[in-house]
Design a protein around this motif. Structure first.
Motif, PDB file in Angstrom:
ATOM      1  N   VAL A  56       0.868  -1.183   0.000  1.00  0.00           N
ATOM      2  CA  VAL A  56       0.000   0.000   0.000  1.00  0.00           C
ATOM      3  C   VAL A  56       0.901   1.227   0.000  1.00  0.00           C
ATOM      4  CG1 VAL A  56      -1.766   1.291   1.257  1.00  0.00           C
ATOM      5  CG2 VAL A  56      -1.812  -1.215   1.276  1.00  0.00           C
ATOM      6  N   VAL A  57       0.653   2.137  -0.932  1.00  0.00           N
ATOM      7  CA  VAL A  57       1.393   3.401  -0.972  1.00  0.00           C
ATOM      8  C   VAL A  57       0.588   4.427  -0.186  1.00  0.00           C
ATOM      9  CG1 VAL A  57       2.339   5.221  -2.442  1.00  0.00           C
ATOM     10  CG2 VAL A  57       2.400   2.841  -3.218  1.00  0.00           C
ATOM     11  N   VAL A  58       1.228   4.999   0.823  1.00  0.00           N
ATOM     12  CA  VAL A  58       0.600   5.988   1.701  1.00  0.00           C
ATOM     13  C   VAL A  58       1.248   7.332   1.391  1.00  0.00           C
ATOM     14  CG1 VAL A  58       0.072   6.599   4.083  1.00  0.00           C
ATOM     15  CG2 VAL A  58       0.344   4.187   3.448  1.00  0.00           C
ATOM     16  N   ILE A  59       0.473   8.232   0.783  1.00  0.00           N
ATOM     17  CA  ILE A  59       1.000   9.534   0.365  1.00  0.00           C
ATOM     18  C   ILE A  59       0.637  10.573   1.421  1.00  0.00           C
ATOM     19  CG2 ILE A  59       1.007  11.292  -1.447  1.00  0.00           C
ATOM     20  CD1 ILE A  59       0.156   9.016  -3.383  1.00  0.00           C
ATOM     21  N   LEU A  60       1.669  11.296   1.889  1.00  0.00           N
ATOM     22  CA  LEU A  60       1.508  12.256   2.981  1.00  0.00           C
ATOM     23  C   LEU A  60       2.081  13.614   2.612  1.00  0.00           C
ATOM     24  CD1 LEU A  60       2.850   9.884   5.756  1.00  0.00           C
ATOM     25  CD2 LEU A  60       0.478  10.577   5.496  1.00  0.00           C
ATOM     26  N   ARG A  61       1.491  14.636   3.220  1.00  0.00           N
ATOM     27  CA  ARG A  61       2.072  15.978   3.165  1.00  0.00           C
ATOM     28  C   ARG A  61       2.532  16.287   4.588  1.00  0.00           C
ATOM     29  NH1 ARG A  61       1.262  19.491  -0.574  1.00  0.00           N
ATOM     30  NH2 ARG A  61      -0.835  18.790  -1.080  1.00  0.00           N
ATOM     31  N   PRO A  62       3.812  16.587   4.764  1.00  0.00           N
ATOM     32  CA  PRO A  62       4.307  16.836   6.127  1.00  0.00           C
ATOM     33  C   PRO A  62       3.694  18.103   6.725  1.00  0.00           C
ATOM     34  CG  PRO A  62       6.000  17.330   4.497  1.00  0.00           C
ATOM     35  CD  PRO A  62       4.846  16.740   3.753  1.00  0.00           C
ATOM     36  N   VAL A  63       3.702  18.149   8.043  1.00  0.00           N
ATOM     37  CA  VAL A  63       3.249  19.340   8.754  1.00  0.00           C
ATOM     38  C   VAL A  63       4.247  20.450   8.459  1.00  0.00           C
ATOM     39  CG1 VAL A  63       2.846  20.334  11.017  1.00  0.00           C
ATOM     40  CG2 VAL A  63       2.203  17.973  10.574  1.00  0.00           C
ATOM     41  N   PRO A  82       2.765  24.738   2.071  1.00  0.00           N
ATOM     42  CA  PRO A  82       2.534  23.293   2.047  1.00  0.00           C
ATOM     43  C   PRO A  82       3.837  22.576   1.683  1.00  0.00           C
ATOM     44  CG  PRO A  82       1.354  24.386   0.251  1.00  0.00           C
ATOM     45  CD  PRO A  82       2.033  25.446   1.059  1.00  0.00           C
ATOM     46  N   GLY A  83       4.165  21.550   2.430  1.00  0.00           N
ATOM     47  CA  GLY A  83       5.398  20.803   2.185  1.00  0.00           C
ATOM     48  C   GLY A  83       5.263  19.894   0.973  1.00  0.00           C
TER      49      GLY A  83
END
Length: 125
Positions: free
Chosen positions: A77-84, A89-90
């Protein structure tokens, strides 16, 4: 009915946001590894306890980031995140989470989402 790997990842992320590490512990294999491509690198997690402690510290320090997408690819599973971030926006990053018998056995961090998709066998189009 068994939950899909994608559903399990979403459940784990929600639990992490709320600090429910008991739920996450149930999802992780006792020998889970979590690393940035080198399983033996300094800072890599070698078991459930280390992975849970890393998540607890990340949650306290800066938060877990924003879940952008979860893409299933069989046992991966690929879990795509944007860091805090503070303001801007990171850049997106991703983890490839591998399951075996309903448990997470490995998580590999990729700073580039396309690299993570390729590692999971997902062809970007």
């Amino acid at each position: 009915m068994l939950e899909s790997n994608v559903e399990l990842v979403r459940k784990g992320y929600e639990a992490a946001l709320h600090g429910d590490f008991g739920v996450i512990s149930e999802l992780l294999d006792p020998n889970v590894s979590w690393h940035g491509g080198e399983p033996d690198a300094p800072g890599a997690c070698q078991d459930r306890g280390q992975a849970l402690e890393f998540m607890r510290q990340a949650r306290r320090r800066r938060g877990l980031g924003e879940l952008i997408d979860v893409i299933g690819a069989g046992d991966k599973v690929v879990v795509i995140l944007r860091p805090v971030s503070d303001g801007d926006p990171g850049e997106l990053s991703a983890n490839v989470t591998t399951f075996k018998d309903g448990k997470v056995v490995e998580m590999v961090h990729y700073p580039n989402v396309d690299d993570a998709k390729a590692a999971a066998g997902i062809v970007s189009g």
